[in-house]
Design a protein around this motif. Structure first.
Motif, PDB file in Angstrom:
ATOM      1  N   ASN A 149      60.311  63.858   2.645  1.00  0.00           N
ATOM      2  CA  ASN A 149      60.121  65.160   3.267  1.00  0.00           C
ATOM      3  C   ASN A 149      60.374  64.824   4.805  1.00  0.00           C
ATOM      4  O   ASN A 149      61.088  65.626   5.511  1.00  0.00           O
ATOM      5  CB  ASN A 149      58.834  65.843   2.997  1.00  0.00           C
ATOM      6  CG  ASN A 149      58.912  66.230   1.546  1.00  0.00           C
ATOM      7  OD1 ASN A 149      59.752  66.348   0.975  1.00  0.00           O
ATOM      8  ND2 ASN A 149      57.617  66.746   1.163  1.00  0.00           N
ATOM      9  N   PHE A 150      59.772  63.709   5.262  1.00  0.00           N
ATOM     10  CA  PHE A 150      60.001  63.608   6.686  1.00  0.00           C
ATOM     11  C   PHE A 150      61.498  63.294   7.355  1.00  0.00           C
ATOM     12  O   PHE A 150      61.940  63.822   8.234  1.00  0.00           O
ATOM     13  CB  PHE A 150      59.053  62.257   7.212  1.00  0.00           C
ATOM     14  CG  PHE A 150      59.292  62.201   8.344  1.00  0.00           C
ATOM     15  CD1 PHE A 150      58.744  62.959   9.563  1.00  0.00           C
ATOM     16  CD2 PHE A 150      59.596  60.726   9.032  1.00  0.00           C
ATOM     17  CE1 PHE A 150      58.581  62.555  10.906  1.00  0.00           C
ATOM     18  CE2 PHE A 150      59.760  60.499  10.407  1.00  0.00           C
ATOM     19  CZ  PHE A 150      59.430  61.422  11.267  1.00  0.00           C
ATOM     20  N   LEU A 151      62.258  62.684   6.329  1.00  0.00           N
ATOM     21  CA  LEU A 151      63.803  62.180   6.353  1.00  0.00           C
ATOM     22  C   LEU A 151      64.435  63.530   6.299  1.00  0.00           C
ATOM     23  O   LEU A 151      65.291  63.509   7.218  1.00  0.00           O
ATOM     24  CB  LEU A 151      63.919  60.888   5.652  1.00  0.00           C
ATOM     25  CG  LEU A 151      65.409  60.734   5.849  1.00  0.00           C
ATOM     26  CD1 LEU A 151      65.675  60.195   7.215  1.00  0.00           C
ATOM     27  CD2 LEU A 151      65.899  59.765   4.738  1.00  0.00           C
ATOM     28  N   ALA A 152      64.183  64.356   5.427  1.00  0.00           N
ATOM     29  CA  ALA A 152      64.543  65.699   5.265  1.00  0.00           C
ATOM     30  C   ALA A 152      64.567  66.474   6.680  1.00  0.00           C
ATOM     31  O   ALA A 152      65.331  67.265   7.391  1.00  0.00           O
ATOM     32  CB  ALA A 152      64.187  66.661   4.164  1.00  0.00           C
ATOM     33  N   ALA A 153      63.371  66.442   7.294  1.00  0.00           N
ATOM     34  CA  ALA A 153      62.994  67.024   8.652  1.00  0.00           C
ATOM     35  C   ALA A 153      63.881  66.586   9.828  1.00  0.00           C
ATOM     36  O   ALA A 153      64.382  67.241  10.538  1.00  0.00           O
ATOM     37  CB  ALA A 153      61.421  67.176   8.829  1.00  0.00           C
ATOM     38  N   VAL A 154      63.997  65.336   9.669  1.00  0.00           N
ATOM     39  CA  VAL A 154      64.613  64.479  10.739  1.00  0.00           C
ATOM     40  C   VAL A 154      66.279  64.883  10.566  1.00  0.00           C
ATOM     41  O   VAL A 154      66.914  65.147  11.465  1.00  0.00           O
ATOM     42  CB  VAL A 154      64.647  62.956  10.689  1.00  0.00           C
ATOM     43  CG1 VAL A 154      65.593  62.407  11.394  1.00  0.00           C
ATOM     44  CG2 VAL A 154      63.367  62.637  10.955  1.00  0.00           C
ATOM     45  N   HIS A 155      66.525  65.116   9.473  1.00  0.00           N
ATOM     46  CA  HIS A 155      67.979  65.514   9.177  1.00  0.00           C
ATOM     47  C   HIS A 155      68.404  66.988   9.534  1.00  0.00           C
ATOM     48  O   HIS A 155      69.493  67.473  10.245  1.00  0.00           O
ATOM     49  CB  HIS A 155      68.475  65.311   7.470  1.00  0.00           C
ATOM     50  CG  HIS A 155      68.842  63.803   7.158  1.00  0.00           C
ATOM     51  ND1 HIS A 155      70.310  63.351   7.477  1.00  0.00           N
ATOM     52  CD2 HIS A 155      68.174  63.065   6.754  1.00  0.00           C
ATOM     53  CE1 HIS A 155      70.058  62.431   7.012  1.00  0.00           C
ATOM     54  NE2 HIS A 155      69.012  61.877   6.593  1.00  0.00           N
ATOM     55  N   LEU A 156      67.272  67.926   9.318  1.00  0.00           N
ATOM     56  CA  LEU A 156      67.488  69.213   9.674  1.00  0.00           C
ATOM     57  C   LEU A 156      67.506  69.410  11.286  1.00  0.00           C
ATOM     58  O   LEU A 156      68.280  69.925  11.713  1.00  0.00           O
ATOM     59  CB  LEU A 156      66.306  70.008   9.071  1.00  0.00           C
ATOM     60  CG  LEU A 156      66.307  71.381   9.425  1.00  0.00           C
ATOM     61  CD1 LEU A 156      67.360  72.207   8.853  1.00  0.00           C
ATOM     62  CD2 LEU A 156      64.985  72.135   8.855  1.00  0.00           C
ATOM     63  N   GLN A 163      61.538  66.646  20.375  1.00  0.00           N
ATOM     64  CA  GLN A 163      60.918  68.141  20.914  1.00  0.00           C
ATOM     65  C   GLN A 163      60.747  68.984  19.740  1.00  0.00           C
ATOM     66  O   GLN A 163      60.039  69.805  19.949  1.00  0.00           O
ATOM     67  CB  GLN A 163      62.446  68.707  21.499  1.00  0.00           C
ATOM     68  CG  GLN A 163      62.603  68.166  23.031  1.00  0.00           C
ATOM     69  CD  GLN A 163      61.746  68.061  24.003  1.00  0.00           C
ATOM     70  OE1 GLN A 163      61.060  69.303  23.941  1.00  0.00           O
ATOM     71  NE2 GLN A 163      61.275  67.175  24.553  1.00  0.00           N
ATOM     72  N   PHE A 164      61.072  68.371  18.468  1.00  0.00           N
ATOM     73  CA  PHE A 164      60.736  69.329  17.408  1.00  0.00           C
ATOM     74  C   PHE A 164      59.260  68.750  17.019  1.00  0.00           C
ATOM     75  O   PHE A 164      59.304  67.606  16.532  1.00  0.00           O
ATOM     76  CB  PHE A 164      61.718  68.990  16.208  1.00  0.00           C
ATOM     77  CG  PHE A 164      62.891  69.454  16.445  1.00  0.00           C
ATOM     78  CD1 PHE A 164      63.416  70.834  15.971  1.00  0.00           C
ATOM     79  CD2 PHE A 164      63.864  68.792  17.002  1.00  0.00           C
ATOM     80  CE1 PHE A 164      64.397  71.513  16.145  1.00  0.00           C
ATOM     81  CE2 PHE A 164      65.137  69.518  17.586  1.00  0.00           C
ATOM     82  CZ  PHE A 164      65.451  70.689  17.021  1.00  0.00           C
ATOM     83  N   ARG A 165      58.325  69.559  16.811  1.00  0.00           N
ATOM     84  CA  ARG A 165      56.757  69.132  16.891  1.00  0.00           C
ATOM     85  C   ARG A 165      56.616  68.430  15.487  1.00  0.00           C
ATOM     86  O   ARG A 165      55.756  67.421  15.445  1.00  0.00           O
ATOM     87  CB  ARG A 165      55.822  70.345  17.023  1.00  0.00           C
ATOM     88  CG  ARG A 165      54.675  69.866  17.202  1.00  0.00           C
ATOM     89  CD  ARG A 165      54.028  71.107  17.786  1.00  0.00           C
ATOM     90  NE  ARG A 165      52.866  71.549  16.585  1.00  0.00           N
ATOM     91  CZ  ARG A 165      52.308  72.727  16.678  1.00  0.00           C
ATOM     92  NH1 ARG A 165      52.394  73.767  17.589  1.00  0.00           N
ATOM     93  NH2 ARG A 165      51.347  72.972  15.738  1.00  0.00           N
TER      94      ARG A 165
END
Length: 129
Positions: A114-121, A100-102
């Motif tokens: 950075n992608f993994l950080a966005a997944v964690h967030l 659901q997070f674009r």
């Protein structure tokens, strides 16, 4: 470039651990990295994890069990608890919430870090809701 997210969730569907691999990597690569850190006594997974040497034997050595349906090509049939397997929808629900997070669904970030950080967030936001 494609990326596969491997995740471990608890009995409530809350995220516990993540691993990023290349999109063409097999699911067992994620299992090799995440299963040694699994604290639960039971693993519920899909047919991709039906591997004696890489999943069942390490879990049995750790005193844990698994509910995984056998692959169609398996030479020795194995039984599994169909009712307990129905709880696997929790991981699917988690991935639906994550997508659901674009930025996650379209993978805006160029680097894996950075992608993994966005997944964690995103997972932290899911956990808090």
């Amino acid at each position: 470039m494609s990326t596969k997210i491997h995740a471990l969730v608890d009995a409530l569907g809350n995220p516990l651990a993540f691993l990023l691999t290349q999109g063409q990597a097999h699911d067992l690569v994620g299992a090799d990295a995440l299963l040694p850190h699994m604290a639960a006594d039971l693993l519920i997974a899909d047919k991709a994890f039906d591997a004696d040497h890489r999943v069942f034997q390490p879990l049995a050595a750790a005193g844990k069990s698994a509910v995984i349906p056998p692959r169609r090509t398996r030479t020795t049939p194995r039984e599994f608890d169909r009712e307990l397997y129905k709880a696997r929808h929790l991981i699917e629900n988690f991935f639906c919430k994550l997508k659901q997070f674009r930025a996650i669904a379209t993978r805006y970030d160029k680097t894996a870090r950075n992608f993994l950080a966005a997944v964690h967030l995103a997972a932290a936001i899911i956990w808090l809701n």
